[in-house]
Design a protein around this motif. Structure first.
Motif, mmCIF file in Angstrom:
data_model
loop_
_atom_site.group_PDB
_atom_site.id
_atom_site.type_symbol
_atom_site.label_atom_id
_atom_site.label_comp_id
_atom_site.label_asym_id
_atom_site.label_seq_id
_atom_site.Cartn_x
_atom_site.Cartn_y
_atom_site.Cartn_z
ATOM 1 N N ARG A 82 0.821 -1.209 0.000
ATOM 2 C CA ARG A 82 0.000 0.000 0.000
ATOM 3 C C ARG A 82 0.858 1.264 0.000
ATOM 4 O O ARG A 82 0.662 2.166 -0.824
ATOM 5 C CB ARG A 82 -0.935 -0.015 1.210
ATOM 6 C CG ARG A 82 -1.982 1.081 1.164
ATOM 7 C CD ARG A 82 -2.902 0.977 2.354
ATOM 8 N NE ARG A 82 -3.594 -0.293 2.378
ATOM 9 C CZ ARG A 82 -3.897 -0.972 3.481
ATOM 10 N NH1 ARG A 82 -3.560 -0.502 4.647
ATOM 11 N NH2 ARG A 82 -4.532 -2.113 3.418
ATOM 12 N N THR A 86 1.280 3.980 -3.039
ATOM 13 C CA THR A 86 0.841 5.354 -2.801
ATOM 14 C C THR A 86 1.975 6.322 -3.115
ATOM 15 O O THR A 86 1.762 7.375 -3.745
ATOM 16 C CB THR A 86 0.400 5.524 -1.341
ATOM 17 O OG1 THR A 86 -0.680 4.632 -1.072
ATOM 18 C CG2 THR A 86 -0.049 6.947 -1.058
ATOM 19 N N LYS A 89 2.298 6.779 -6.862
ATOM 20 C CA LYS A 89 1.250 7.663 -7.397
ATOM 21 C C LYS A 89 1.594 9.129 -7.134
ATOM 22 O O LYS A 89 1.436 9.985 -8.007
ATOM 23 C CB LYS A 89 -0.099 7.313 -6.767
ATOM 24 C CG LYS A 89 -0.735 6.077 -7.341
ATOM 25 C CD LYS A 89 -2.205 5.980 -6.998
ATOM 26 C CE LYS A 89 -2.399 5.529 -5.582
ATOM 27 N NZ LYS A 89 -3.798 5.210 -5.246
ATOM 28 N N TYR A 159 4.405 9.124 1.325
ATOM 29 C CA TYR A 159 3.056 9.017 1.891
ATOM 30 C C TYR A 159 2.943 9.868 3.155
ATOM 31 O O TYR A 159 1.945 10.565 3.361
ATOM 32 C CB TYR A 159 2.734 7.557 2.194
ATOM 33 C CG TYR A 159 1.393 7.362 2.846
ATOM 34 C CD1 TYR A 159 0.220 7.719 2.182
ATOM 35 C CD2 TYR A 159 1.294 6.841 4.121
ATOM 36 C CE1 TYR A 159 -1.014 7.556 2.781
ATOM 37 C CE2 TYR A 159 0.065 6.671 4.726
ATOM 38 C CZ TYR A 159 -1.087 7.027 4.057
ATOM 39 O OH TYR A 159 -2.301 6.869 4.656
#
Length: 198
Positions: A82, A86, A89, A159
């Motif tokens: 995860r 992230t 992105k 993140y």
């Protein structure tokens, strides 16, 4: 002749009586769907059939345990991936918003480094999968824990920054330990990810 027919009928009846528990066991197994791993009934089985049912139940228990391990691994892998995804992105967005060529090059380098970290993470997850029960034993090696944690934090920093948080590592010199690198990396990433999320 009548005596022979009666004897044959009696033998057929005895055989049917003796095979009835085996037939019942076969019917129970046939009636199940692929997800049913509950143990089969062992009560009332004759001594000749009971070991078969016991062995079948042991096999079903091993299958259940194996499937539970696979489900747990998939859940852990999703959690592990995860943060790096992230981060990727966010780095793609930074590349899209780069105001000039220098900023674009810096964003491309950050994205390439993020892809490299995600690739390394997938390799570590595959190593962890092989270390599940029945897999290859853990390979202990001399590891610089400070550098390992530094790499794990690098996956989480983008993140953290997107949430207005910051991460710092206070480790100026190497911290040598004997351990399994993939397992320790997963632990460090989970700690950092949970710290940012919660």
């Amino acid at each position: 002749m009548a005596l022979l027919g009666t004897a044959a009928l009696a033998m057929w009846w005895l055989a049917a009586q003796n095979l009835a528990p085996l037939d019942a066991l076969a019917r129970e197994v046939r009636s199940r769907d692929a997800r049913s791993l509950a143990p089969v009934t062992t009560t009332g089985l004759p001594d000749e059939v009971a070991p078969l049912a016991t062995s079948l139940n042991a096999l079903l228990e091993r299958l259940r345990s194996s499937l539970d391990s696979q489900r747990a691994f998939v859940a852990d892998a999703a959690h592990e991936l995860r943060s790096p995804l992230t981060a990727l992105k966010l780095q793609v967005r930074a590349l899209d918003r780069a105001p000039d060529e220098a900023a674009r090059r810096a964003a491309q380098q950050a994205l390439a480094a993020g892809v490299e970290r995600a690739t390394r993470l997938v390799e570590q997850l595959l190593t962890l999968a092989r270390s599940e029960p029945g897999g290859q034993p853990l390979r202990l090696e001399r590891i610089d824990l400070a550098e390992l944690v530094r790499q794990a934090l690098a996956d989480t920093i983008p993140y953290a920054e997107s949430r207005g948080s910051s991460l710092e590592l206070d480790a100026e010199s190497p911290v040598w330990v004997d351990g399994d690198g993939a397992t320790l990396s997963a632990l460090a990433r989970n700690l950092a990810d949970n710290a940012v999320r919660y």
